[in-house]
Design an enzyme around this catalytic site. Structure first.
Site, PDB file in Angstrom:
ATOM      1  N   ARG A   1       0.600  -1.182  -0.159  1.00 34.90           N
ATOM      2  CA  ARG A   1       0.062  -0.062   0.032  1.00 34.90           C
ATOM      3  C   ARG A   1       0.732   1.406  -0.133  1.00 34.90           C
ATOM      4  O   ARG A   1       2.070   1.397   0.541  1.00 34.90           O
ATOM      5  CB  ARG A   1      -0.857   0.133   1.275  1.00 34.90           C
ATOM      6  CG  ARG A   1      -2.304  -0.696   1.265  1.00 34.90           C
ATOM      7  CD  ARG A   1      -2.291  -1.882   1.632  1.00 34.90           C
ATOM      8  NE  ARG A   1      -3.739  -2.450   1.866  1.00 34.90           N
ATOM      9  CZ  ARG A   1      -3.590  -3.962   2.003  1.00 34.90           C
ATOM     10  NH1 ARG A   1      -2.542  -4.536   1.694  1.00 34.90           N
ATOM     11  NH2 ARG A   1      -4.504  -4.590   2.326  1.00 34.90           N
TER      12      ARG A   1
ATOM     13  N   HIS B   1      -0.483  -2.245  -4.747  1.00 33.94           N
ATOM     14  CA  HIS B   1       0.072  -3.186  -5.728  1.00 33.94           C
ATOM     15  C   HIS B   1       0.096  -2.450  -7.011  1.00 33.94           C
ATOM     16  O   HIS B   1      -0.411  -3.284  -8.347  1.00 33.94           O
ATOM     17  CB  HIS B   1      -0.625  -4.697  -5.856  1.00 33.94           C
ATOM     18  CG  HIS B   1      -0.536  -5.366  -4.666  1.00 33.94           C
ATOM     19  ND1 HIS B   1       0.741  -5.289  -3.757  1.00 33.94           N
ATOM     20  CD2 HIS B   1      -0.958  -6.489  -4.114  1.00 33.94           C
ATOM     21  CE1 HIS B   1       0.845  -6.114  -2.881  1.00 33.94           C
ATOM     22  NE2 HIS B   1      -0.426  -7.088  -3.195  1.00 33.94           N
TER      23      HIS B   1
ATOM     24  N   HIS C   1       3.995 -12.024  -6.450  1.00 29.40           N
ATOM     25  CA  HIS C   1       2.998 -12.717  -5.683  1.00 29.40           C
ATOM     26  C   HIS C   1       2.591 -14.120  -5.558  1.00 29.40           C
ATOM     27  O   HIS C   1       1.435 -14.311  -5.448  1.00 29.40           O
ATOM     28  CB  HIS C   1       1.654 -11.598  -5.945  1.00 29.40           C
ATOM     29  CG  HIS C   1       0.977 -11.295  -4.800  1.00 29.40           C
ATOM     30  ND1 HIS C   1      -0.038 -12.029  -4.232  1.00 29.40           N
ATOM     31  CD2 HIS C   1       0.947 -10.237  -3.974  1.00 29.40           C
ATOM     32  CE1 HIS C   1      -0.542 -11.658  -3.171  1.00 29.40           C
ATOM     33  NE2 HIS C   1       0.245 -10.292  -2.809  1.00 29.40           N
TER      34      HIS C   1
ATOM     35  N   ASP D   1       0.354 -10.551   7.655  1.00 26.80           N
ATOM     36  CA  ASP D   1       0.358  -9.601   6.496  1.00 26.80           C
ATOM     37  C   ASP D   1       1.132  -8.302   6.546  1.00 26.80           C
ATOM     38  O   ASP D   1       0.747  -7.132   6.752  1.00 26.80           O
ATOM     39  CB  ASP D   1      -1.141  -9.088   6.186  1.00 26.80           C
ATOM     40  CG  ASP D   1      -1.393  -8.363   4.863  1.00 26.80           C
ATOM     41  OD1 ASP D   1      -0.100  -8.422   3.823  1.00 26.80           O
ATOM     42  OD2 ASP D   1      -2.210  -7.893   4.511  1.00 26.80           O
TER      43      ASP D   1
ATOM     44  N   GLU E   1       6.635 -11.599  -0.298  1.00 27.29           N
ATOM     45  CA  GLU E   1       6.999 -10.465  -1.083  1.00 27.29           C
ATOM     46  C   GLU E   1       8.430  -9.788  -0.902  1.00 27.29           C
ATOM     47  O   GLU E   1       8.079  -8.908  -0.105  1.00 27.29           O
ATOM     48  CB  GLU E   1       5.946  -9.785  -1.266  1.00 27.29           C
ATOM     49  CG  GLU E   1       4.377 -10.279  -1.459  1.00 27.29           C
ATOM     50  CD  GLU E   1       3.354  -9.734  -1.053  1.00 27.29           C
ATOM     51  OE1 GLU E   1       3.129  -8.469  -1.415  1.00 27.29           O
ATOM     52  OE2 GLU E   1       2.583 -10.088  -0.221  1.00 27.29           O
TER      53      GLU E   1
HETATM   54  C1  BGC Z   1      -1.334  -7.864   0.790  1.00 30.14           C
HETATM   55  C2  BGC Z   1      -2.747  -8.305   1.435  1.00 30.14           C
HETATM   56  C3  BGC Z   1      -3.458  -8.170   0.368  1.00 30.14           C
HETATM   57  C4  BGC Z   1      -3.165  -9.339  -0.876  1.00 30.14           C
HETATM   58  C5  BGC Z   1      -4.087  -9.589  -1.816  1.00 30.14           C
HETATM   59  C6  BGC Z   1      -0.891  -8.840  -0.353  1.00 30.14           C
HETATM   60  O1  BGC Z   1       0.021  -8.743  -0.853  1.00 30.14           O
HETATM   61  O2  BGC Z   1      -0.290  -7.392   1.626  1.00 30.14           O
HETATM   62  O3  BGC Z   1      -3.035  -7.424   2.091  1.00 30.14           O
HETATM   63  O4  BGC Z   1      -4.895  -8.626   0.971  1.00 30.14           O
HETATM   64  O5  BGC Z   1      -1.836  -8.882  -1.039  1.00 30.14           O
HETATM   65  O6  BGC Z   1      -4.413  -8.380  -2.474  1.00 30.14           O
END
Ligand code: BGC
Length: 349
Positions: free
Chosen positions: A80, A105, A179, A251, A313
């Protein structure tokens, strides 16, 4: 080593192909030229049974929308950006917002939704898929025309390396990652909660309820975030720790202590005997334990369930309150961004 290519679908004006590289040990990785998405990584278990160790769709068409970003390249910036805004060289840039009030993202059409030009490069003991694309000035709100090259290489020592390179004609932000949701049980037989993890990390970054860093680091000692000794992923995933409750699991950005060591991130599945070791030139890894799902229909005919995959990630920290960590993601005009991450697949003796 071998490589082959299958046509999968037409998307807008482009042909989408699935490329598969197989090494001499029959380990293979399959990648789409759409989003650079890794759809499949086949590795053997202790009985030499080859199974897929990543989460993926049953129907390849579903990768076009892919709301959980299965296997995709993420950019320009992973994670974010608080309120979808940043200041650079005295200008304020307003980004597209796709995670409520934040950007996540890379925005609505991130690098996961681009059709990449893909070239196969063959060497004696390895094969690379070299993906190239561009992101234009002000795309999703970011300044600068950015040229990107992402190279996936599989070798005969069972290493998959991903190298991300980018250059821009103006100062901008770049923070790329991949991802893929791993699940070493094979073909998604078991949740990841029984798999074990070691991370050489003393601190995580605190996040708020919208998932952005507040700017504070938290010591992992005596918390569910302490993976310095090998621990089952599920042991503390439902604990009452407020950081776990905020995210419904893991997360969080983990600060990597010494990213040069072989064992910086190591995941194992005792039942199948599989392990994976990750090394990187990045100083952080965001670990996401599939805390929510979009109920996707998966290749093993089940509906996607929480805790059936885990993302590592490797990246710069996301940009939080008061532009915290902004500096880490600035790419200056004419300089080169290089992020490298290596995944080594093996079997415990
Ligand atoms: C994020 C999560 C998100 C997920 C899918 C992850 O990389 O950190 O917060 O819900 O991606 O969008």
């Amino acid at each position: 080593m071998e490589v082959y290519k299958e046509f999968v679908l037409k998307y807008k004006e482009s042909d989408i192909y699935l490329y598969t590289i197989k090494n001499d040990n029959e380990i293979s990785i399959s990648v789409l030229n759409y989003g650079g998405i890794i759809t499949r990584i086949l590795t053997p278990d202790k009985n030499k049974k080859f199974e897929n160790i990543v989460v993926g769709f049953k129907d390849i068409k579903d990768y076009i929308k892919n709301p959980s970003y299965f296997g995709a390249i993420i950019g320009r910036t992973a994670g974010r950006i608080y309120k979808g805004e940043f200041k650079l060289n005295k200008n304020t840039y307003i980004l597209s917002k796709n995670y409520e009030n934040n950007q996540g993202h890379g925005g609505n059409i991130g690098f996961d939704k681009k059709v990449w030009d893909l070239n196969v490069v063959k060497y004696k003991d390895k094969i690379s898929l070299q993906l190239k694309s561009k992101s234009y000035h002000m795309e999703e709100g970011y300044p600068g025309n950015l040229d990107m090259v992402v190279t996936y290489t599989l070798d005969n020592n069972n290493n998959l390396s991903i190298v991300y390179e980018a250059t821009s004609d103006e100062d901008t932000l770049v923070n790329m990652t991949n991802h893929t949701y791993f699940n070493l049980s094979g073909n998604l037989k078991n949740p990841i909660t029984n798999q074990i993890l070691k991370i050489d990390s003393d601190y995580i970054l605190e996040i708020d309820e919208t998932g952005v860093p507040t700017g504070k680091q938290l010591d992992v000692s005596n918390t569910p975030f302490d993976f310095r000794k090998i621990t089952k992923i599920g042991d503390r995933i439902d604990s009452n720790h407020n950081q776990i409750k905020l995210a419904n699991g893991y997360d969080h950005p983990f600060v990597l202590k010494d990213n040069k060591t072989q064992d910086i991130i190591c995941m194992k599945d005792i039942d199948s005997g599989r392990y994976m070791k990750i090394t990187t030139n990045q100083n952080y890894v965001v670990i996401y334990s599939m805390n929510f799902t979009n109920g996707e229909l998966l290749y093993n005919n089940t509906k996607n369930n929480t805790r059936y995959g885990i993302c590592f990630e490797t990246q710069n920290p996301p940009i939080g309150y008061n532009q915290t960590f902004l500096k880490n993601s600035i790419l200056k005009k004419g300089e080169k961004y290089i992020q490298t991450t290596n995944y080594k697949f093996g079997l415990t003796k």
